[in-house]
Design a protein around this motif. Structure first.
Motif, short mmCIF file in Angstrom:
data_model
loop_
_atom_site.label_atom_id
_atom_site.label_comp_id
_atom_site.label_asym_id
_atom_site.label_seq_id
_atom_site.Cartn_x
_atom_site.Cartn_y
_atom_site.Cartn_z
N LEU A 129 28.45 50.57 54.63
CA LEU A 129 28.87 49.07 54.87
C LEU A 129 29.95 48.78 53.72
N VAL A 130 29.65 49.22 52.54
CA VAL A 130 30.49 49.02 51.30
C VAL A 130 31.85 49.56 51.38
N ASP A 131 31.99 50.52 52.37
CA ASP A 131 33.43 51.17 52.60
C ASP A 131 34.17 49.94 53.32
N PHE A 132 33.89 48.96 53.93
CA PHE A 132 34.43 47.66 54.42
C PHE A 132 35.20 46.80 53.40
N LEU A 133 34.38 46.81 52.12
CA LEU A 133 35.00 45.80 51.33
C LEU A 133 36.35 46.29 50.73
N PRO A 134 36.95 45.27 50.48
CA PRO A 134 38.55 45.60 49.89
C PRO A 134 38.60 45.85 48.33
N ARG A 135 38.19 47.36 48.11
CA ARG A 135 38.07 47.70 46.65
C ARG A 135 39.43 47.33 45.98
N LYS A 136 40.62 47.68 46.72
CA LYS A 136 41.77 47.39 45.95
C LYS A 136 42.06 46.08 45.43
N ASN A 137 41.60 45.08 46.46
CA ASN A 137 41.90 43.44 46.06
C ASN A 137 40.75 43.17 44.89
N PHE A 138 39.54 43.91 45.06
CA PHE A 138 38.47 43.74 43.89
C PHE A 138 39.19 44.18 42.37
N GLU A 139 39.54 45.31 42.45
CA GLU A 139 39.99 45.93 41.22
C GLU A 139 41.28 45.22 40.74
N TRP A 140 42.15 44.72 41.59
CA TRP A 140 43.10 43.71 41.05
C TRP A 140 42.63 42.64 40.32
N LEU A 141 41.78 41.98 41.00
CA LEU A 141 41.09 40.97 40.38
C LEU A 141 40.36 41.21 38.97
N VAL A 142 39.72 42.28 39.09
CA VAL A 142 39.03 42.70 37.53
C VAL A 142 40.21 43.12 36.66
N LYS A 143 41.19 43.50 37.16
CA LYS A 143 42.43 43.87 35.96
C LYS A 143 43.03 42.66 35.80
N LYS A 144 43.21 41.50 36.48
CA LYS A 144 43.93 40.37 36.16
C LYS A 144 42.98 39.61 35.35
N TYR A 145 41.64 39.41 35.42
CA TYR A 145 40.76 38.69 34.39
C TYR A 145 40.26 39.64 33.58
N GLU A 146 40.71 40.80 33.37
CA GLU A 146 40.19 41.73 32.33
C GLU A 146 38.53 41.94 32.58
N GLY A 147 38.08 42.03 33.55
CA GLY A 147 36.56 42.16 33.86
C GLY A 147 36.06 43.43 32.94
N ASN A 148 36.84 44.75 32.93
CA ASN A 148 36.22 45.73 32.62
C ASN A 148 36.87 46.03 31.05
N LYS A 149 37.31 44.94 30.53
CA LYS A 149 37.85 45.26 29.13
C LYS A 149 37.23 45.81 28.10
N TYR A 150 35.76 45.45 27.94
CA TYR A 150 34.87 46.08 26.93
C TYR A 150 33.99 47.20 27.42
N VAL A 151 33.93 47.50 28.74
CA VAL A 151 33.14 48.12 29.57
C VAL A 151 33.23 49.57 29.05
N LYS A 152 32.30 50.41 28.80
CA LYS A 152 32.34 51.80 28.48
C LYS A 152 31.68 52.73 29.76
N SER A 153 30.92 52.15 30.56
CA SER A 153 30.38 52.96 31.72
C SER A 153 29.90 52.11 32.91
N PHE A 154 29.46 51.16 32.83
CA PHE A 154 28.91 50.43 33.98
C PHE A 154 30.00 49.15 34.29
N THR A 155 30.90 49.66 35.19
CA THR A 155 31.85 48.80 35.46
C THR A 155 31.62 47.54 36.45
N CYS A 156 32.82 46.56 36.57
CA CYS A 156 32.44 45.51 37.58
C CYS A 156 31.95 45.79 38.94
#
Length: 105
Positions: free
Chosen positions: A18-45
């Motif tokens: 089911l997760v394969d249908f999610l637009p991961r590239k768009n999600f990663e773009w938003l995470v990068k835009k809002y720096e969601g993984n800025k201080y993350v070491k292992s457990f990502t957004c």
């Protein structure tokens, strides 16, 4: 008339399929835009999203219920998309729940 080809299990969990249908590239773009993984070491957004989606799709009523449901799958966290460090998520949530419970007592 259309003929549909039956899709068989390819050795993957239904949740992962089911997760394969999610637009991961768009999600990663938003995470990068809002720096969601800025201080993350292992457990990502993305890992966090997968755990929360699992809880939502399995009709969990709260975090404790989610922990009880996910714990037996520790060996399959990577295959479910939770990441290799999904146990870190469980540790953090359990710690928060214990802290909250001690504050209410």
């Amino acid at each position: 008339m259309y003929k549909f080809k039956a899709v068989r299990n390819q050795g993957r969990y239904v949740f992962t399929q089911l997760v394969d249908f999610l637009p991961r590239k768009n999600f990663e773009w938003l995470v990068k835009k809002y720096e969601g993984n800025k201080y993350v070491k292992s457990f990502t957004c993305w890992n966090h999203l997968m755990v929360l989606l699992f809880g939502q799709l399995s009709y969990r009523e709260g975090l404790r219920d989610l922990i009880v449901t996910i714990t037996p799958f520790k060996s399959a966290f990577h295959h479910l998309g939770f990441g290799k460090n999904g146990t870190y998520f469980l540790f953090v949530i359990q710690t928060k729940l214990i802290t909250q419970a001690s504050n209410f007592s």
